[in-house]
Design a protein around this motif. Structure first.
Motif, short mmCIF file in Angstrom:
data_model
loop_
_atom_site.label_atom_id
_atom_site.label_comp_id
_atom_site.label_asym_id
_atom_site.label_seq_id
_atom_site.Cartn_x
_atom_site.Cartn_y
_atom_site.Cartn_z
N UNK A 120 87.95 62.58 33.79
CA UNK A 120 87.12 63.51 33.79
C UNK A 120 86.50 63.55 35.23
N UNK A 121 85.59 64.72 35.43
CA UNK A 121 85.02 65.08 36.57
C UNK A 121 83.66 64.93 36.89
N UNK A 122 83.46 63.42 36.87
CA UNK A 122 81.98 63.14 36.92
C UNK A 122 81.06 63.34 35.42
N UNK A 123 81.64 63.20 34.43
CA UNK A 123 81.25 63.48 33.22
C UNK A 123 81.03 64.85 32.71
N UNK A 124 81.89 65.71 33.47
CA UNK A 124 81.91 67.08 32.94
C UNK A 124 83.25 67.24 32.39
N UNK A 125 83.48 67.65 31.05
CA UNK A 125 84.55 67.85 30.35
C UNK A 125 85.14 69.04 30.66
N UNK A 126 86.31 69.49 30.17
CA UNK A 126 87.10 70.41 30.22
C UNK A 126 86.40 71.73 29.61
N UNK A 127 86.12 71.17 28.54
CA UNK A 127 85.22 72.26 27.63
C UNK A 127 83.87 72.71 28.08
N UNK A 128 83.23 71.95 28.73
CA UNK A 128 81.80 72.26 29.48
C UNK A 128 82.28 73.31 30.50
N UNK A 129 83.45 73.04 31.40
CA UNK A 129 83.89 73.98 32.37
C UNK A 129 84.15 75.28 31.75
N UNK A 130 84.90 75.23 30.82
CA UNK A 130 85.25 76.39 30.27
C UNK A 130 84.07 77.38 29.48
N UNK A 131 83.05 76.74 29.12
CA UNK A 131 81.75 77.19 28.43
C UNK A 131 81.07 77.93 29.78
N UNK A 132 80.88 77.25 30.94
CA UNK A 132 80.44 77.72 32.12
C UNK A 132 81.18 79.06 32.58
N UNK A 133 82.68 78.94 32.65
CA UNK A 133 83.43 79.91 33.14
C UNK A 133 83.21 81.32 32.02
N UNK A 134 83.13 80.84 30.92
CA UNK A 134 82.82 82.13 30.03
C UNK A 134 81.47 82.87 30.07
N UNK A 135 80.53 82.01 30.47
CA UNK A 135 79.18 82.44 30.87
C UNK A 135 79.35 83.42 32.00
N UNK A 136 80.04 82.81 33.08
CA UNK A 136 80.07 83.64 34.39
C UNK A 136 80.86 85.11 34.00
N UNK A 137 81.88 84.84 33.22
CA UNK A 137 82.67 86.22 32.89
C UNK A 137 81.56 87.23 32.23
N UNK A 138 80.91 86.74 31.09
CA UNK A 138 79.82 87.44 30.50
C UNK A 138 79.00 88.12 31.56
#
Length: 92
Positions: free
Chosen positions: A1-19
């Motif tokens: 993991x990347x310092x406590x950030x999971x892949x799902x959390x990164x995907x959610x942030x990416x989705x919000x940025x796209x929106x």
């Protein structure tokens, strides 16, 4: 993991940025960023090339060519010879 950030959390942030920004805006930003990186690399390459050419120009051996025999023309020597001839003619 990347310092406590999971892949799902990164995907959610990416989705919000796209929106928020939209895919077209993100594509433009990516293209601009890629163009900037290419320009930077090109400028660095040209600077290195100019530096190499500058070093070659500073090298005395690169400026002197021994391929051709060149006759030099000494203006001062010619003028001196001409003055001596005039002086000899005046003495006569």
């Amino acid at each position: 993991m990347l310092g406590g950030i999971s892949i799902w959390q990164l995907l959610i942030v990416l989705g919000i940025i796209i929106l928020i920004f939209g895919t077209k805006k993100l594509r433009n930003v990516g293209g601009d960023l890629g163009g900037a990186v290419k320009g930077f690399k090109k400028a660095m390459h040209e600077e290195e090339k100019e530096k190499d050419e500058g070093e070659k120009a500073d090298d005395p051996q690169s400026r002197v060519s021994h391929d051709e025999e060149v006759n030099t023309y000494d203006v001062k020597a010619e003028q001196k010879a001409h003055d001596q001839e005039e002086h000899q003619e005046e003495r006569k």
